[in-house]
Design an enzyme around this catalytic site. Sequence first.
Site, PDB file in Angstrom:
ATOM      1  N   ASP A  52       9.744  16.325  28.492  1.00 42.84           N
ATOM      2  CA  ASP A  52       9.615  14.899  28.826  1.00 42.84           C
ATOM      3  C   ASP A  52       8.258  14.359  28.364  1.00 42.84           C
ATOM      4  OD1 ASP A  52      12.124  14.733  30.017  1.00 42.84           O
ATOM      5  OD2 ASP A  52      11.377  13.646  31.776  1.00 42.84           O
ATOM      6  N   LYS A  65       2.703  30.768  32.999  1.00 40.67           N
ATOM      7  CA  LYS A  65       1.558  30.785  33.909  1.00 40.67           C
ATOM      8  C   LYS A  65       1.300  32.245  34.284  1.00 40.67           C
ATOM      9  CE  LYS A  65      -0.216  27.854  36.277  1.00 40.67           C
ATOM     10  NZ  LYS A  65      -1.636  27.369  36.230  1.00 40.67           N
ATOM     11  N   ASP A 114       0.007  24.670  32.036  1.00 37.95           N
ATOM     12  CA  ASP A 114      -0.730  23.457  32.430  1.00 37.95           C
ATOM     13  C   ASP A 114      -1.638  22.998  31.293  1.00 37.95           C
ATOM     14  OD1 ASP A 114      -2.279  25.749  32.811  1.00 37.95           O
ATOM     15  OD2 ASP A 114      -3.348  24.962  34.560  1.00 37.95           O
ATOM     16  N   TYR A 117      15.772  27.513  37.974  1.00 38.51           N
ATOM     17  CA  TYR A 117      16.973  26.691  38.104  1.00 38.51           C
ATOM     18  C   TYR A 117      18.140  27.483  38.702  1.00 38.51           C
ATOM     19  CZ  TYR A 117      15.650  22.395  35.623  1.00 38.51           C
ATOM     20  OH  TYR A 117      15.090  21.193  35.266  1.00 38.51           O
ATOM     21  N   ASP A 152      11.459  21.796  30.942  1.00 32.65           N
ATOM     22  CA  ASP A 152      11.950  20.504  31.422  1.00 32.65           C
ATOM     23  C   ASP A 152      10.794  19.498  31.464  1.00 32.65           C
ATOM     24  OD1 ASP A 152      13.826  18.695  32.580  1.00 32.65           O
ATOM     25  OD2 ASP A 152      12.961  19.120  34.550  1.00 32.65           O
TER      26      ASP A 152
HETATM   27  C1  IPM Z   1      17.152  17.689  31.383  1.00 35.52           C
HETATM   28  C2  IPM Z   1      17.471  17.057  32.710  1.00 35.52           C
HETATM   29  C3  IPM Z   1      18.275  18.048  33.553  1.00 35.52           C
HETATM   30  C4  IPM Z   1      17.397  19.243  33.832  1.00 35.52           C
HETATM   31  C5  IPM Z   1      18.876  17.468  34.844  1.00 35.52           C
HETATM   32  C6  IPM Z   1      19.717  16.239  34.595  1.00 35.52           C
HETATM   33  C7  IPM Z   1      19.674  18.506  35.583  1.00 35.52           C
HETATM   34  O1  IPM Z   1      16.290  16.657  33.324  1.00 35.52           O
HETATM   35  O2  IPM Z   1      18.113  18.080  30.679  1.00 35.52           O
HETATM   36  O3  IPM Z   1      15.983  17.770  31.022  1.00 35.52           O
HETATM   37  O4  IPM Z   1      16.609  19.251  34.781  1.00 35.52           O
HETATM   38  O5  IPM Z   1      17.515  20.215  33.082  1.00 35.52           O
HETATM   39 MG    MG Z   2      14.541  16.863  32.117  1.00 39.04          MG
END
Ligand code: IPM
Ligand code: MG
Length: 368
Positions: free
Chosen positions: A253, A192, A225, A142, A249
């Site tokens: 999710d 990884k 993975d 990032y 990240d």
């Molecule tokens: C998260 C989001 C952020 C990230 C975005 C909005 C920059 O996806 O907090 O998971 O990628 O960190």
């Molecule tokens: Mg995210």
Amino acid sequence: MSNPSLLILPGDGIGPEVMAEVRKIIEWFGDRRDLKFDVTEDLVGGCSYDVHGVPLTDEVMNKAQSVDAVLLGAVGGPKYDGLDFSVKPERGLLRLRKEMDLFANLRPAQCFDALADFSSLKREVVAGLDIMIVRELTSGIYFGEPRGIITEGNERVGINTQRYTESEIDRVARSAFELARKRDGRVCSMEKANVMESGILWREVVQRVHDADYPDIELSHMYADNGGMQLVRNPKQFDVIVTDNLFGDLLSDVAAMLTGSLGMLPSASLGAPMENGRPKALYEPVHGSAPDIAGQGKANPIACILSFAMALRYSFDRGDEATRLEKAVEQVLADGVRTADLMQTEGGRAASTAEMGDAIIAALEGSL
Ligand code: IPM
Ligand code: MG
């Protein structure tokens, strides 16, 4: 003594509507539990760009540095897609994380019993799930340099750099081990190492910190993975997962959907202790700005409300009141109150954002 200070940054999309419910909850704690906060509100993301031409002003950045905790809603939206990269709404959030040095991002994924049927996985795979992802938040790909889009010969090349120092790995590993001590005592580290040097170093440093200072914790390593696959195959095998910024990240999710809806997941981003002993901290829901439903009163405010519960626990040392709020949410779900994201089929009426907030306040009243 003055009240602890909170800076609220509702942001874009559904951010303002879910944050309005959090403000009701904050007021309830002030009125009914004598837990008062000095709250100020400001702009971040696209709404800041609209007014100031930048997604985060220096003034708001300074405010964030000086308060006891920041609560953020969400940033971004299609309206801002065409903007130059440097002023995109997301840059505001990334600047907050970086300049406050919020290196440990805690993303708990808990499956409330009442919602076990809403997950895309089978009930028995997710019922009772309680895992904590610790995502490194201030480094890695990032922020790594060099980065950019350059021209090489007759074509363009997009470049980002994955980069981790030993001290960056060391400190986030410690956060994970400390959390594991208060939970089930197990940490799984994901990288990884089979293809990335940064992964080799990550694995080595996590193991070293473990052997030196946390031998009581059960540590395992997994390729990221495989980690993603294991998260959907048998998520309950995990207690704490520690991983880098990008893998974290993605994996968070994935973990979110195990719980039924992205609208349920809170997060805490913590840095080093400030002078008053409290960690630098920003709390935000894991969901984004959801522009498709923004402004319609449909959004689920629970992720944002549970983020405030995390603030009570991690910034204000009120685990008792955090639990009260979490239990109120659990009860409302058990009572069958559902925002649209938690409705499996057509039929039945979805609760609005405000109705969900009011139901949680009623459950809080009932807890007294
Ligand atoms: C998260 C989001 C952020 C990230 C975005 C909005 C920059 O996806 O907090 O998971 O990628 O960190
Ligand atoms: Mg995210």
